[in-house]
Design a protein around this motif. Structure first.
Motif, PDB file in Angstrom:
ATOM      1  N   LEU A 106      56.098  48.146  59.856  1.00 57.23           N
ATOM      2  CA  LEU A 106      54.894  48.980  59.616  1.00 57.23           C
ATOM      3  C   LEU A 106      53.878  47.826  59.612  1.00 57.23           C
ATOM      4  CD1 LEU A 106      55.819  51.537  57.277  1.00 57.23           C
ATOM      5  CD2 LEU A 106      56.064  51.777  59.714  1.00 57.23           C
ATOM      6  N   SER A 107      52.595  48.059  60.032  1.00 57.48           N
ATOM      7  CA  SER A 107      51.510  47.060  59.792  1.00 57.48           C
ATOM      8  C   SER A 107      51.283  47.027  58.471  1.00 57.48           C
ATOM      9  CB  SER A 107      50.363  47.964  60.650  1.00 57.48           C
ATOM     10  OG  SER A 107      49.282  46.984  60.607  1.00 57.48           O
ATOM     11  N   ASN A 108      51.301  45.969  57.738  1.00 56.67           N
ATOM     12  CA  ASN A 108      51.145  45.955  56.374  1.00 56.67           C
ATOM     13  C   ASN A 108      50.480  44.299  55.843  1.00 56.67           C
ATOM     14  OD1 ASN A 108      51.869  48.261  54.655  1.00 56.67           O
ATOM     15  ND2 ASN A 108      53.814  48.240  55.446  1.00 56.67           N
ATOM     16  N   VAL A 109      50.038  44.312  54.700  1.00 56.99           N
ATOM     17  CA  VAL A 109      49.879  43.088  54.046  1.00 56.99           C
ATOM     18  C   VAL A 109      50.713  43.262  52.819  1.00 56.99           C
ATOM     19  CG1 VAL A 109      47.361  42.534  54.939  1.00 56.99           C
ATOM     20  CG2 VAL A 109      47.914  43.903  52.901  1.00 56.99           C
ATOM     21  N   PRO A 110      51.835  42.440  52.632  1.00 63.38           N
ATOM     22  CA  PRO A 110      52.621  42.574  51.354  1.00 63.38           C
ATOM     23  C   PRO A 110      51.789  42.527  50.119  1.00 63.38           C
ATOM     24  CG  PRO A 110      53.608  41.047  53.002  1.00 63.38           C
ATOM     25  CD  PRO A 110      52.251  41.296  53.400  1.00 63.38           C
ATOM     26  N   LEU A 111      52.106  43.509  49.328  1.00 69.02           N
ATOM     27  CA  LEU A 111      51.214  43.438  48.019  1.00 69.02           C
ATOM     28  C   LEU A 111      52.070  43.146  46.941  1.00 69.02           C
ATOM     29  CD1 LEU A 111      49.285  46.885  48.520  1.00 69.02           C
ATOM     30  CD2 LEU A 111      48.340  44.571  48.953  1.00 69.02           C
ATOM     31  N   ARG A 112      51.592  42.923  45.676  1.00 66.90           N
ATOM     32  CA  ARG A 112      52.377  42.233  44.361  1.00 66.90           C
ATOM     33  C   ARG A 112      52.014  43.428  43.484  1.00 66.90           C
ATOM     34  NH1 ARG A 112      53.199  36.545  43.949  1.00 66.90           N
ATOM     35  NH2 ARG A 112      52.837  36.866  41.299  1.00 66.90           N
ATOM     36  N   ILE A 113      53.264  43.882  43.010  1.00 62.92           N
ATOM     37  CA  ILE A 113      53.036  44.850  41.916  1.00 62.92           C
ATOM     38  C   ILE A 113      52.505  44.284  40.563  1.00 62.92           C
ATOM     39  CG2 ILE A 113      55.337  44.776  40.643  1.00 62.92           C
ATOM     40  CD1 ILE A 113      55.268  47.963  41.266  1.00 62.92           C
ATOM     41  N   ASP A 114      52.466  42.926  40.190  1.00 66.22           N
ATOM     42  CA  ASP A 114      52.037  42.454  39.153  1.00 66.22           C
ATOM     43  C   ASP A 114      50.547  41.952  39.370  1.00 66.22           C
ATOM     44  OD1 ASP A 114      52.914  40.514  40.843  1.00 66.22           O
ATOM     45  OD2 ASP A 114      53.780  39.085  39.444  1.00 66.22           O
ATOM     46  N   TYR A 115      49.896  42.389  40.399  1.00 67.54           N
ATOM     47  CA  TYR A 115      48.610  41.697  40.736  1.00 67.54           C
ATOM     48  C   TYR A 115      47.684  42.678  40.980  1.00 67.54           C
ATOM     49  CZ  TYR A 115      45.004  38.886  42.671  1.00 67.54           C
ATOM     50  OH  TYR A 115      43.682  38.210  42.801  1.00 67.54           O
ATOM     51  N   LYS A 116      46.389  42.871  40.597  1.00 68.93           N
ATOM     52  CA  LYS A 116      45.229  43.674  40.783  1.00 68.93           C
ATOM     53  C   LYS A 116      44.399  43.030  42.011  1.00 68.93           C
ATOM     54  CE  LYS A 116      45.026  46.047  36.304  1.00 68.93           C
ATOM     55  NZ  LYS A 116      44.292  46.746  35.364  1.00 68.93           N
ATOM     56  N   TYR A 117      44.342  43.990  43.074  1.00 68.12           N
ATOM     57  CA  TYR A 117      43.514  43.743  44.250  1.00 68.12           C
ATOM     58  C   TYR A 117      42.052  44.424  44.104  1.00 68.12           C
ATOM     59  CZ  TYR A 117      47.950  42.099  46.008  1.00 68.12           C
ATOM     60  OH  TYR A 117      49.168  41.370  46.027  1.00 68.12           O
ATOM     61  N   THR A 118      41.022  43.704  44.617  1.00 67.44           N
ATOM     62  CA  THR A 118      39.711  44.444  44.722  1.00 67.44           C
ATOM     63  C   THR A 118      39.637  45.572  45.663  1.00 67.44           C
ATOM     64  OG1 THR A 118      38.726  43.048  46.162  1.00 67.44           O
ATOM     65  CG2 THR A 118      38.561  42.323  44.050  1.00 67.44           C
ATOM     66  N   VAL A 119      38.818  46.367  45.699  1.00 72.83           N
ATOM     67  CA  VAL A 119      38.740  47.580  46.683  1.00 72.83           C
ATOM     68  C   VAL A 119      38.233  47.100  47.862  1.00 72.83           C
ATOM     69  CG1 VAL A 119      37.392  49.446  46.988  1.00 72.83           C
ATOM     70  CG2 VAL A 119      38.142  49.517  45.030  1.00 72.83           C
ATOM     71  N   LYS A 120      37.611  46.005  48.115  1.00 75.60           N
ATOM     72  CA  LYS A 120      37.008  45.223  49.194  1.00 75.60           C
ATOM     73  C   LYS A 120      38.348  44.707  49.949  1.00 75.60           C
ATOM     74  CE  LYS A 120      33.928  43.948  51.992  1.00 75.60           C
ATOM     75  NZ  LYS A 120      32.891  44.954  52.882  1.00 75.60           N
ATOM     76  N   GLU A 121      39.040  44.020  49.283  1.00 75.89           N
ATOM     77  CA  GLU A 121      40.291  43.354  49.819  1.00 75.89           C
ATOM     78  C   GLU A 121      41.120  44.367  50.447  1.00 75.89           C
ATOM     79  OE1 GLU A 121      41.516  39.454  47.119  1.00 75.89           O
ATOM     80  OE2 GLU A 121      41.739  41.412  46.164  1.00 75.89           O
ATOM     81  N   LEU A 122      41.434  45.496  49.601  1.00 76.88           N
ATOM     82  CA  LEU A 122      42.355  46.526  50.238  1.00 76.88           C
ATOM     83  C   LEU A 122      41.741  47.275  51.280  1.00 76.88           C
ATOM     84  CD1 LEU A 122      43.659  47.955  46.753  1.00 76.88           C
ATOM     85  CD2 LEU A 122      45.172  46.561  48.504  1.00 76.88           C
ATOM     86  N   TYR A 123      40.420  47.451  51.536  1.00 76.44           N
ATOM     87  CA  TYR A 123      39.571  48.122  52.441  1.00 76.44           C
ATOM     88  C   TYR A 123      39.567  47.298  53.725  1.00 76.44           C
ATOM     89  CZ  TYR A 123      35.948  50.432  54.988  1.00 76.44           C
ATOM     90  OH  TYR A 123      35.173  51.044  56.032  1.00 76.44           O
TER      91      TYR A 123
END
Length: 447
Positions: A106-123
């Motif tokens: 699937l189209s994805n950027v692999p995320l880490r469960i032990d890290y917090k991302y900014t709303v801007k990064e995810l958007y």
């Protein structure tokens, strides 16, 4: 793009197969009847007013795939504007968002469960790279930890925006089958549903209410988490951006979508001069096909339509330059257009549009007269342009253009409420006038 299965196709291989200029025709098309699109459903509209320029089965319900993410984009921007969330706010990644993000089919950027991302990064990951895990993380943020709650908001917002026959079961546009048992709405095989007209309405409202979304949508390439071991190059799936494979002049958005059921779809928007077009192509058979079909519609629009001022500011209808005023210091008031009316008109058809005045009934008394007092510049109705040509007018995405493609009609001066003495003298005047009319009528009857 992909809400959406990549199925092992590499970017290099797909790019190589798309370089042939013969894939997309180069000539403009003169008549709507000559636009032969291979898409199951399609629509082309004026991006400034929502005026429909071309449509093919635009009310057919189909899966929109990742074009669904435009609703998530809308709700994120709405929440930002209302101060509910901030761009630099940190977002915790759930097991659900994490597991989906690890699926590289699937189209994805692999995320880490032990890290917090900014709303801007995810958007940005969602808007540029159609990252599904990032989309789910944003949905859970706005849904108090539940995508299911967010989906309810999506469906409610669709109704508010006047989008008919829309059904959202998730935030990403994936088939529920791909959610690894995390689906909260609908059945295992359910998928979001929309019409081309509905997708166009969503896209239109997105770029109208939050034009800044195009600043992100037009980014061709960006690194996610650049400089870290998690960095990943995000190439925009909209390959019609000017610097990409199918570069198209003026293209600056908006969203692709692909699933097995949806086929290859695309909501695109381009601006040239003062003309912005917005098109939706649904269910083509190939990655390159959706862009070829989009080019057909865009070429047709830019070649055959021009922005025309149909009415100037201060225009007065010949048969309605004034309106009667009840119990006012004056018995009538002048009216005129507040703003000019400029819309996309097919070349040679400017004379086929006729202004029609529509009164705002809240200003009227029981006899149909305006009620005093009235301020100068008070809106008392609007003028909409009626097409009088031989062809069918497909109208607007939103009824009467919802304020666009029409103009408010305002009073040209103020009218105070008449005092008791003026009203009494006016009443006496009416009495004697009516009496005189009765006498003259009787006398005429004698002869």
């Amino acid at each position: 793009m992909f809400g959406n299965k990549l199925k092992g196709i590499t970017l290099t291989a797909v790019t190589a197969s798309m370089l042939s200029a013969s894939v997309i025709g180069s000539s403009g098309i003169a008549h709507a009847a000559d636009v032969k699109t291979n898409a199951a459903s399609a629509i082309l509209v004026d991006g400034d007013t929502g005026k429909i320029l071309f449509a093919k089965k635009a009310d057919q319900v189909l899966p929109p795939a990742s074009m669904s993410k435009m609703m998530t984009e809308y709700l994120v921007n709405e929440a930002i504007k209302k101060g509910k969330i901030q761009w630099d706010q940190k977002v915790t990644i759930s097991d659900y968002a994490y597991k989906i993000s690890q699926n590289r089919q699937l189209s994805n950027v692999p995320l880490r469960i032990d890290y917090k991302y900014t709303v801007k990064e995810l958007y940005e990951a969602m808007a540029i790279y159609s990252a599904n895990g990032a989309t789910i993380a944003l949905a859970e943020l706005l849904g108090d930890g539940s995508e299911g709650k967010f989906v309810k908001v999506m469906n409610k917002k669709a109704k508010e925006l006047g989008i008919k026959n829309a059904k959202f079961v998730n935030s990403s546009g994936l088939n529920n089958e791909d959610l690894q048992g995390f689906e909260e709405t609908g059945g295992k095989k359910d998928e979001n549903e929309m019409t081309a007209k509905g997708v166009a309405t969503l896209a239109y409202r997105l770029i109208t209410d939050y034009p800044e979304v195009l600043d992100t949508a037009k980014i061709p390439v960006k690194w996610f988490r650049k400089g870290t071991k998690d960095q990943i190059k995000m190439q925009n799936w909209n390959w019609m951006l000017p610097s990409l494979v199918y570069g198209y002049k003026g293209m600056d958005g908006l969203k692709t979508g692909t699933t097995n059921n949806a086929g290859y779809s695309f909501a695109g928007t381009a601006k040239r001069g003062d003309t912005r077009l917005l098109s939706v192509i649904m269910k083509t058979k190939s990655y390159k096909g959706r862009f070829g079909e989009t080019k057909k519609l865009m070429d047709y629009g830019f070649t055959n339509f021009t922005k025309q001022t149909l009415l100037p500011k201060g225009y007065q209808l010949k048969d309605k330059k004034t309106l009667s005023v009840a119990k006012g210091s004056e018995t009538e008031v002048g009216i005129a257009t507040k703003e000019p009316v400029s819309v996309l008109v097919k070349k040679g058809e400017k004379s086929h549009y006729k202004p029609v005045f529509v009164m705002d009934k809240k200003h009227l008394d029981e006899d149909g007269n305006l009620k005093a007092p009235l301020k100068k510049g008070e809106v008392v109705g609007h003028i909409q342009m009626k097409y009088t040509g031989s062809g069918e007018d497909p109208g607007y995405l939103e009824k009467d253009g919802s304020g666009k493609g029409q103009t408010p009609v305002v009073t040209t001066e103020a009218v105070d409420e008449a005092n008791w003495f003026v009203l009494m003298m006016r009443s006496i005047g009416h009495f004697f006038s009516n009496a005189w009319d009765s006498i003259t009528s009787t006398v005429k009857g004698w002869f």
